[in-house]
Design an enzyme around this catalytic site. Structure first.
Site: not given
Ligand code: PEP
Ligand code: MG
Length: 899
Positions: A21, A91, A100, A102, A337, A457, A646, A769, A788, A790-793, A856, A876
């Site tokens: 601001k 302000r 909204g 502060m 802004r 989940h 898979r 993974e 590939s 498996g970045t979750n595991d 993936c 990719y």
């Protein structure tokens, strides 16, 4: 350290120091736009205030006074004057806008003397006393923490006494009476007189704004919106001469966007109120008039507004969101802004900006908030309608889009109700969800849970299915027994309507209308620009033909992950899959047969083995047929592009009924199921019998899946459709595991080539993974034709965190205590997981220099992770179909930022 800058003296580029601001006000002042004089106390002072145990730096108020004197000179008004008083607004304003969150105080400087001055100056006692009562209420609330209801009760009583329902009809006597009462409320609360000296008022107000930086609302907002210290570190305080939009019918106040913020058209949009103060607009106490009406009502001011819009947009090369006030015919700008717009409007304005030669194509791509583009594929809340609905609660925005429907609290009932009436719109409301609840996700339009975070989940499954989801509504109490939920005193029973907005986390009572998504006509243009600059390929995580089609429509270049287990989530298919699991494992019977000497017993065993084998084969054949059809449709939808299929990954017990469901089964069936559940039970399923380990112990499952891929491909090849499947093995940690499955694949392949007389080219690859897979990728690359991540595991393994437990038990606290900045399940942890990925890539490519390596996990759709993948030379990224536009633009932005 200079603590204060007058608007005309500040370096408006320094948003970190001045806040958004302050920077905007200073830039507008420099541009000679009509801004009322004022100054900014920097964010550094805010930090000093906290270092000083919440005390203002010693000389600050001396500096403030000097700056007030400067304003007096510029305006001719006088601080604490009973003839022409100077009043100011105070302000907040951090580097990143936190709307909204502060505090703000208006009309500061009023007291029993200056109110007389204001009366004289304006010749309008009603206005002066109304300003005074507004000031005391806002000051009392913000500085002293007095509850609004106390003031409102007084206001209500005064209106009743005077026989009016409208604030604006209160006469001077009533207002004077209210002021006296308001001061008393404050005095009772603080046990001291309401501060009358403007200097003291100002000091308290500055402190209150600094305090609001660490207020609960603000802290939560920063946490949810990932506003870390390097993005915004403290709030600035802007002290500015008050201008009044409520000085009569030649005064007004409003908010406009320089282009339409909903559809991006090149016209001013917004609304205003005549004879009103800014807070009336924000509080929605009165409904604004469309800005186009100002053209007739105040033509001169409208013209000034239009010119200011043009000037500001051209100056910032960005759509602006502008606040203005007209005081007795004189036009003022209060704030400018970068506008927050819909994804649709971002797309349109980016293409228009290039057409108008306003920005380059690279800039047009770079300005888009990639993350927001997920909106393009989901219905969104109709902003015009939402004001009419009551808010129920707010939770975490876990999967975008809006959905309305009736609340249903039970999984079985949701499925049954939808079976009975497929048109029924259901919102599934639970404390949390588990894998066995997934059948209810299909008929539900959206999911709402009282627990869990963005990786719970419910969030993960809803996101992958493209269903809106709000989680972690801690105020929501779900009562399964009584089929109802309660939040903030409002009860919603089964069958009553609610609306969830998965993009903001808001939950409403009733059916808020939604707007259907449509592809903006500008999208293909943006896509073609992005395709030219990006290096990363973009594939989709898609498990159904519909998902595959949706992903193609937005420009996905293949499927990076088709999770075959998801094909069995629908209730009817789940039954067949469970039948397969329930078909007895003949391996054990065969072992028994080997040692059995009794002839009769042997006969009995042989016929049992035969029967069970036939039963199991039959179910597997049925599953094979289902898969073949799905694969064929997915491959067709992705014609010419690679589709990575898979093989089965999750442990089998995940598909069996929960103990709750077992309880409701007939005794014989219950016994059978319970036995199988016990056999399959695991101590640590995440590291247990899953992925390739299932393929090794139940080879017929993997064989059936591989056959189905070949069958589907043969079907398409015969129709001259260019199908490009590839088969991927999950959870591999050693070359021996991979080779074991490769020999099954080789056998099926040779069988199939004989059967169909076709030379198949179906690549065989592995996920990376498991930590050991990354470390031994040089060995895996000898067999694998692609990798590939498996970045979750992999994230779970690297941190030794179980994703579900981390999310529900300690991640939030980790973030709060700044042990982790963001969840590693959302954005790749570059120094740990990222390093391991680098090892996996370099060791693998030492063996095959052109090895295709994708990613993936959920991270494939996260802009920060995409940036990392661009640098790490990944081939990719694969993201949920709904995040394809996000991934494409983020990949282009990654390439542009490295130019
Ligand atoms: C992964 O682990 O990143 C992955 C894609 O597999 P899943 O999420 O299905 O375990
Ligand atoms: Mg995995």
């Amino acid at each position: 350290m200079k603590p204060i800058y007058a608007f005309e003296d500040a370096d408006s580029k320094n948003r970190m120091l001045l806040g958004g601001k302050g920077a905007g006000l200073s830039e507008m002042t420099r541009m000679k736009l009509p801004v009322s004089p004022g100054f900014t106390i920097t964010t550094e002072v805010c930090n000093k205030y906290y270092e000083n145990k919440e005390r203002l730096p010693k000389n600050l108020m001396v500096e403030v006074s000097k700056n007030i004197s400067k304003i007096e000179k510029k305006t001719g008004k006088k601080w604490n004057s009973n003839t022409n008083p100077l009043l100011v607004s105070v302000r907040s304003g951090a580097a990143k806008s936190m709307p909204g969150m502060m505090d703000t105080i208006l009309n500061l400087g009023l007291n029993d003397q200056t109110v007389i001055g204001l009366t004289k100056k304006t010749n309008n006692p009603r206005f002066a006393w109304d300003s005074y009562r507004r000031f005391i209420q806002l000051f009392g609330k913000v500085v002293f923490g007095v509850k609004d209801t106390k003031f409102n009760n007084v206001l209500k009583a005064a209106k009743k006494k005077q026989g009016t329902e409208d604030d604006s009809e209160l006469d001077v006597d009533s207002l004077k009476h209210i002021v006296t009462k308001y001061k008393k409320i404050c005095k009772n609360h603080t046990k001291r007189k309401f501060p009358t000296r403007p200097n003291e008022q100002l000091q308290l107000a500055i402190e209150a704004v600094f305090k609001s930086w660490m207020g609960e609302r603000a802290v939560l907002y920063r946490e949810k919106n990932k506003i870390s210290k390097d993005i915004a570190n403290g709030t600035a305080v802007n002290v500015q001469t008050m201008v009044f939009g409520n000085m009569g019918n030649d005064s007004a106040t409003g908010v406009v966007f320089t282009r339409n913020e909903t559809d991006g058209t090149n016209e001013i949009s917004g609304d205003y109120l005549t004879n009103a103060q800014g807070e009336d607009v924000v509080a929605g106490a009165r409904t604004g008039k469309d800005i186009s009406k100002l053209r007739n009502e105040m033509p001169k001011s409208y013209d000034e507004l239009r010119k200011a819009c043009k000037k500001l947009e051209t100056h910032f090369r960005e759509v602006q969101d502008i606040e203005f006030t007209i005081e007795q015919g004189k036009f003022y700008l209060l704030q400018t802004r970068t506008a927050k717009m819909t994804a649709f409007a971002w797309c349109k304005t980016s293409v228009d900006f290039v057409k108008e030669k306003f920005v380059s194509k690279d800039k047009a791509l770079a300005r888009i908030p990639a993350e927001q583009l997920e909106e393009l594929l989901h219905p969104i809340i109709d902003k015009k309608e939402v004001k009419k609905f009551k808010s129920l609660t707010k939770g975490i925005n876990a999967a975008p889009g809006a959905a309305n429907g009736i609340a249903v609290f039970d999984v079985k009932r949701a499925v049954a109700m939808s079976d009975a009436n497929p048109k029924l719109k259901i919102i599934l409301v639970r404390d949390e969800t588990k894998p066995e609840d997934v059948p209810a996700f299909f008929p539900s339009k959206g999911i709402l849970t009282s627990e869990g975070g963005k990786s719970s989940h419910a969030a993960l499954v809803a996101r992958s299915m493209g269903k809106p989801c709000v989680v972690g509504c801690s105020e929501l109490k779900v009562d399964y027994e009584r089929k109802k939920c309660v939040a903030n005193g409002t009860t919603v029973r089964e069958g009553e309507s609610i609306t969830i907005d998965g993009s903001s986390g808001n939950v409403f009572v009733g059916e808020v209308p939604t707007i259907k998504p449509k592809i903006p006509i500008e999208w293909p243009i943006l896509l073609s620009w992005a395709q030219k600059v990006k290096r990363l390929g973009i594939r989709a995580n898609a498990d159904t033909p519909d998902d595959a089609k949706r992903a193609r429509k937005y420009g996905a270049e293949g499927i990076g992950l088709c999770r075959t287990e998801r094909m069995f989530n629908a209730a009817d298919r789940q039954r067949t899959f469970v039948e397969m699991i329930m078909a007895e494992d003949v391996g054990k019977l065969k072992e028994k047969l080997e040692t059995e000497e009794n002839k009769f017993e042997r006969k009995q065993l042989e016929s049992k083995i035969n029967l069970e084998e036939r039963k199991r084969r039959k179910v597997l054949e049925k599953l094979g047929r289902l898969m073949k059809n799905d694969f064929a449709q997915i491959l067709k939808a992705m014609e010419g592009y690679k589709v990575t299929i898979r093989l089965l990954d999750p442990p089998l017990h995940e598909f069996l009924p929960s103990s709750e469901k077992l309880r409701h089964m007939k005794p014989k069936k219950r016994k059978e199921f319970r036995q199988r559940v016990n056999e399959l039970k695991e101590v640590n399923p995440m590291m247990g019998h899953r992925g390739v380990r299932l393929g090794i112990t139940y080879p017929d499952i993997y064989e059936t899946q591989i056959r189905a891929v070949f069958d589907a491909t043969a079907k398409l090849v015969r129709k001259k459709i260019n199908a490009k499947p590839q088969i991927m093995i999950p959870q591999v940690g050693s070359i021996e595991e991979l080779n074991h499955i490769k020999s099954i694949y080789d056998n099926v392949k040779s069988d199939m080539e004989k059967k169909y007389k076709i030379k198949f080219k179906i690549n065989f690859g592995t996920m990376l993974e498991v930590v050991r897979a990354c470390l031994t990728s040089n060995e895996l690359a000898k067999t694998a034709e692609f990798f590939s991540f498996g970045t979750n595991d992999l994230t779970q393994a690297v941190f030794s965190f179980s994703r579900e437990d981390a999310e529900s038990k300690f991640l939030e606290e980790y973030k709060k205590k700044e042990i982790l900045e963001t969840s590693p399940f959302q954005s790749i942890d570059e120094s740990g997981v990222g390093d391991l990925m680098d090892i996996g890539i370099s060791r693998g490519r030492k063996i095959k220099s052109d090895l295709e390596i994708g990613i993936c996990g959920e991270h494939g759709g996260d802009p920060d992770s995409i940036k990392f993948c661009h640098t790490a030379d990944i081939s990719y990224v694969s993201a949920s179909p709904y995040r394809i536009p996000v991934a494409i633009i983020a990949a282009a932005q990654a390439a542009i930022s490295k130019k």
